[in-house]
Design an enzyme around this catalytic site. Structure first.
Site, PDB file in Angstrom:
ATOM      1  N   PHE A   1      36.211  38.451  43.606  1.00  0.00           N
ATOM      2  CA  PHE A   1      34.973  38.338  42.837  1.00  0.00           C
ATOM      3  C   PHE A   1      34.761  39.589  42.008  1.00  0.00           C
ATOM      4  O   PHE A   1      34.985  40.700  42.476  1.00  0.00           O
ATOM      5  CB  PHE A   1      33.777  38.120  43.768  1.00  0.00           C
ATOM      6  CG  PHE A   1      33.874  36.851  44.566  1.00  0.00           C
ATOM      7  CD1 PHE A   1      33.597  35.631  43.980  1.00  0.00           C
ATOM      8  CD2 PHE A   1      34.256  36.878  45.897  1.00  0.00           C
ATOM      9  CE1 PHE A   1      33.699  34.457  44.711  1.00  0.00           C
ATOM     10  CE2 PHE A   1      34.355  35.715  46.638  1.00  0.00           C
ATOM     11  CZ  PHE A   1      34.079  34.497  46.036  1.00  0.00           C
ATOM     12  N   ASP A   2      34.303  39.401  40.773  1.00  0.00           N
ATOM     13  CA  ASP A   2      34.026  40.516  39.874  1.00  0.00           C
ATOM     14  C   ASP A   2      32.562  40.924  39.887  1.00  0.00           C
ATOM     15  O   ASP A   2      32.220  42.035  39.499  1.00  0.00           O
ATOM     16  CB  ASP A   2      34.406  40.145  38.433  1.00  0.00           C
ATOM     17  CG  ASP A   2      35.882  39.846  38.295  1.00  0.00           C
ATOM     18  OD1 ASP A   2      36.684  40.542  38.938  1.00  0.00           O
ATOM     19  OD2 ASP A   2      36.222  38.907  37.561  1.00  0.00           O
ATOM     20  N   CYS A   3      31.692  40.008  40.298  1.00  0.00           N
ATOM     21  CA  CYS A   3      30.258  40.237  40.240  1.00  0.00           C
ATOM     22  C   CYS A   3      29.611  39.774  41.537  1.00  0.00           C
ATOM     23  O   CYS A   3      29.986  38.737  42.090  1.00  0.00           O
ATOM     24  CB  CYS A   3      29.666  39.480  39.048  1.00  0.00           C
ATOM     25  SG  CYS A   3      27.901  39.727  38.820  1.00  0.00           S
TER      26      CYS A   3
END
Length: 92
Positions: free
Chosen positions: A3-5
């Site tokens: 996940f990036d966020c």
């Protein structure tokens, strides 16, 4: 999955009963250190994004106003995008 966020609810995730949850500030710092985007979300529409940011600062969180999403702000953005002629709305 990677996940990036991360969207973090505040009440019950960052604090509970007025007390900051142990390790919450450190967890946010670790996410940032790993290059992750962190957003702070709440369904409480009583405070502005600026007020919520100030509250997070008082609790020791490093946060910027543009990382805070309140339900009131999200509703206003939605109306602006989908009903631009609406200039005043009463939300229940």
């Amino acid at each position: 999955a990677e996940f990036d966020c991360f969207l973090l609810d505040m009440d019950g995730v960052l604090w509970a009963g007025g007390e900051t949850i142990p390790g919450a500030k450190e967890a946010v710092a670790r996410l940032r250190g790993a290059g992750k985007r962190v957003l702070f979300v709440t369904n409480n529409s009583a405070k502005s994004r600026r007020q919520v940011t100030a509250s997070l600062h008082k609790r020791g969180f490093e946060v910027w106003e543009d990382e805070v999403v309140t339900s009131g702000w999200a509703a206003a953005r939605f109306l602006a995008a989908h009903s631009p002629k609406v200039t005043c709305a009463y939300v229940v």
